[in-house]
Design an enzyme around this catalytic site. Structure first.
Site, PDB file in Angstrom:
ATOM      1  N   HIS A  40       0.829  -1.202   0.000  1.00 34.93           N
ATOM      2  CA  HIS A  40       0.000   0.000   0.000  1.00 34.93           C
ATOM      3  C   HIS A  40       0.866   1.255   0.000  1.00 34.93           C
ATOM      4  O   HIS A  40       0.850   2.053   0.939  1.00 34.93           O
ATOM      5  CB  HIS A  40      -0.942  -0.010   1.204  1.00 34.93           C
ATOM      6  CG  HIS A  40      -2.004  -1.048   1.096  1.00 34.93           C
ATOM      7  ND1 HIS A  40      -2.532  -1.703   2.178  1.00 34.93           N
ATOM      8  CD2 HIS A  40      -2.646  -1.546   0.019  1.00 34.93           C
ATOM      9  CE1 HIS A  40      -3.447  -2.571   1.774  1.00 34.93           C
ATOM     10  NE2 HIS A  40      -3.525  -2.490   0.472  1.00 34.93           N
ATOM     11  N   HIS A  74      -0.585 -10.193   1.869  1.00 35.81           N
ATOM     12  CA  HIS A  74      -1.879 -10.193   2.556  1.00 35.81           C
ATOM     13  C   HIS A  74      -2.602 -11.535   2.511  1.00 35.81           C
ATOM     14  O   HIS A  74      -3.517 -11.772   3.299  1.00 35.81           O
ATOM     15  CB  HIS A  74      -2.811  -9.144   1.931  1.00 35.81           C
ATOM     16  CG  HIS A  74      -2.236  -7.762   1.913  1.00 35.81           C
ATOM     17  ND1 HIS A  74      -1.486  -7.296   0.855  1.00 35.81           N
ATOM     18  CD2 HIS A  74      -2.305  -6.762   2.802  1.00 35.81           C
ATOM     19  CE1 HIS A  74      -1.120  -6.045   1.112  1.00 35.81           C
ATOM     20  NE2 HIS A  74      -1.597  -5.696   2.279  1.00 35.81           N
ATOM     21  N   CYS A  96       2.347 -13.857   3.527  1.00 39.36           N
ATOM     22  CA  CYS A  96       3.144 -13.784   4.750  1.00 39.36           C
ATOM     23  C   CYS A  96       2.881 -15.025   5.607  1.00 39.36           C
ATOM     24  O   CYS A  96       1.728 -15.418   5.796  1.00 39.36           O
ATOM     25  CB  CYS A  96       2.762 -12.524   5.518  1.00 39.36           C
ATOM     26  SG  CYS A  96       3.532 -12.409   7.148  1.00 39.36           S
ATOM     27  N   GLU A 130      -6.232  -8.600   3.404  1.00 34.05           N
ATOM     28  CA  GLU A 130      -6.016  -9.670   4.381  1.00 34.05           C
ATOM     29  C   GLU A 130      -7.347 -10.174   4.932  1.00 34.05           C
ATOM     30  O   GLU A 130      -7.541 -11.381   5.103  1.00 34.05           O
ATOM     31  CB  GLU A 130      -5.135  -9.183   5.524  1.00 34.05           C
ATOM     32  CG  GLU A 130      -4.861 -10.281   6.547  1.00 34.05           C
ATOM     33  CD  GLU A 130      -4.176  -9.779   7.803  1.00 34.05           C
ATOM     34  OE1 GLU A 130      -4.485 -10.310   8.893  1.00 34.05           O
ATOM     35  OE2 GLU A 130      -3.338  -8.870   7.700  1.00 34.05           O
ATOM     36  N   THR A 166      -3.974  -8.887  11.233  1.00 30.08           N
ATOM     37  CA  THR A 166      -2.640  -8.859  11.842  1.00 30.08           C
ATOM     38  C   THR A 166      -2.069  -7.461  12.024  1.00 30.08           C
ATOM     39  O   THR A 166      -1.183  -7.251  12.863  1.00 30.08           O
ATOM     40  CB  THR A 166      -1.635  -9.692  11.019  1.00 30.08           C
ATOM     41  OG1 THR A 166      -1.534  -9.126   9.699  1.00 30.08           O
ATOM     42  CG2 THR A 166      -2.068 -11.142  10.926  1.00 30.08           C
ATOM     43  N   CYS A 204       0.176  -9.176  14.530  1.00 27.73           N
ATOM     44  CA  CYS A 204       1.592  -9.473  14.304  1.00 27.73           C
ATOM     45  C   CYS A 204       2.449  -8.652  15.266  1.00 27.73           C
ATOM     46  O   CYS A 204       2.337  -7.427  15.305  1.00 27.73           O
ATOM     47  CB  CYS A 204       1.977  -9.156  12.858  1.00 27.73           C
ATOM     48  SG  CYS A 204       3.736  -9.369  12.516  1.00 27.73           S
ATOM     49  N   SER A 232      -2.697   2.610   3.330  1.00 29.58           N
ATOM     50  CA  SER A 232      -2.186   1.704   4.367  1.00 29.58           C
ATOM     51  C   SER A 232      -2.920   1.863   5.693  1.00 29.58           C
ATOM     52  O   SER A 232      -2.833   2.909   6.341  1.00 29.58           O
ATOM     53  CB  SER A 232      -0.684   1.943   4.578  1.00 29.58           C
ATOM     54  OG  SER A 232      -0.212   1.214   5.683  1.00 29.58           O
ATOM     55  N   SER A 233      -3.641   0.817   6.112  1.00 26.55           N
ATOM     56  CA  SER A 233      -4.322   0.869   7.409  1.00 26.55           C
ATOM     57  C   SER A 233      -3.297   0.865   8.540  1.00 26.55           C
ATOM     58  O   SER A 233      -3.482   1.511   9.572  1.00 26.55           O
ATOM     59  CB  SER A 233      -5.292  -0.311   7.562  1.00 26.55           C
ATOM     60  OG  SER A 233      -4.602  -1.539   7.471  1.00 26.55           O
ATOM     61  N   SER A 276       4.678  -0.749   5.285  1.00 22.94           N
ATOM     62  CA  SER A 276       4.634  -0.756   3.820  1.00 22.94           C
ATOM     63  C   SER A 276       5.454   0.384   3.218  1.00 22.94           C
ATOM     64  O   SER A 276       5.353   0.655   2.026  1.00 22.94           O
ATOM     65  CB  SER A 276       3.179  -0.644   3.349  1.00 22.94           C
ATOM     66  OG  SER A 276       2.559   0.498   3.918  1.00 22.94           O
TER      67      SER A 276
END
EC number: 1.17.7.4
Length: 297
Positions: A40, A74, A96, A130, A166, A204, A232-233, A276
């Site tokens: 992202h 993701h 991942c 994800e 995650t 994570c 990007s969250s 990211s």
């Protein structure tokens, strides 16, 4: 003015692994498809596009035959793998390992919970890649919750198994967990038995550990410049940590968004980013800040 890049910022293992797999594959083929943005971050997507990485969506995937497609970090739902087999598509799977393990846990919880009429609840962002992959392990029956209002989707007279995307905030997960516990007690206060609640902190740790690290880093500098893609969250969550600990924190996608007035009177600037965010982009932003300072001299 001292400009420092946070050594703990930048790609997490999963993203770094996916990008390396893409670059290795493109050394032997002119064009490689990727299902969704590999990361992202628009600057990194552009860099990889110039090397031959072509971003496609799920509708475009259905039209492809006899080619190679990269699965990004993701992860993907089972339907993607089924379609690849049908269309003779070779998948370069860069999912991942942390996400793959979580997918297996979600599937096990869904399958084993059927007898008890249990609900799988995922704390995450609706539509996030994800989360799509995780929900796919439950035939899209999982309940996705992002806000307190989303808890209305849950039937609190039935068992609940909770997981988290995650990259979500640890603080946010435990807040949602406590609210679900309260609702279960309230909904069953007239009953002798409260439905089982199994909460799994599946965030994570490589991501969650960055929150305290960034909190410290933010207090060590007069100004913080947080570099991240707007999609990007993880970037949004980590930037909020910076802003909380240093009001002079600014969010940019690249050095072109820097504003001279941010740095007036500052003696130290800290640059950090999301999981990211590539290191080369943070270095570019650092150079941009140095250039702004030179213009003032």
């Amino acid at each position: 003015m001292n400009v420092t890049i946070d050594k703990n910022s930048g790609y997490c293992f999963g993203v770094e692994f996916a990008i390396q797999m893409a670059e290795d594959e493109m050394e032997t083929c002119e064009e490689l498809y990727c299902l969704g943005d590999i990361v992202h971050n628009s600057m990194e997507v552009k860099r990889l596009y110039e090397k031959g990485l072509r971003i496609i969506d799920r509708d475009q995937l259905k039209e492809l035959r006899d080619c190679k497609v990269l699965i990004r970090a993701h992860g993907e739902p089972p339907e993607t793998y089924k379609l690849a087999l049908e269309n003779n598509i070779e998948l370069i799977d860069a999912s991942c390992p942390v996400v793959l393990k979580l997918q297996n846990r979600v599937k096990h919880a869904f399958d084993s919970g059927k007898a008890a009429d249990a609900q799988v609840v995922i704390y995450g962002q609706v539509g996030h890649a994800e989360v799509i992959g995780l929900a796919g392990q439950t035939r899209d029956e999982a309940i996705i919750v992002t806000t307190e209002e989303d808890l209305e989707k849950i039937d609190f007279t039935r068992p609940v198994t909770l997981f988290s995307q995650t990259t979500k905030s640890t603080k946010g997960f435990y807040h949602i967990k406590s609210l679900i516990e309260e609702r279960l007690q309230q909904a069953n206060q007239d009953s002798k038995v409260v439905p089982n609640f199994d909460a799994n902190d599946s965030i994570c740790r490589q991501v969650s550990n960055r929150e305290p690290q960034l909190a410290r880093f933010s207090t060590e500098h007069d100004v913080i410049v947080f570099v991240s893609g707007k999609k990007s969250s993880n970037g949004k969550a980590l930037y909020s940590v910076c802003k909380q600990h240093n009001p002079n924190s600014y969010f940019v996608e690249n050095e072109q968004e820097l504003q001279r007035e941010w740095f007036e009177g500052a003696s130290s600037v800290g640059i950090c980013g999301a999981t990211s965010t590539p290191m080369w982009l943070m270095e570019q932003v650092a150079a941009g800040i140095t250039a702004l300072e030179a213009e003032q001299v």
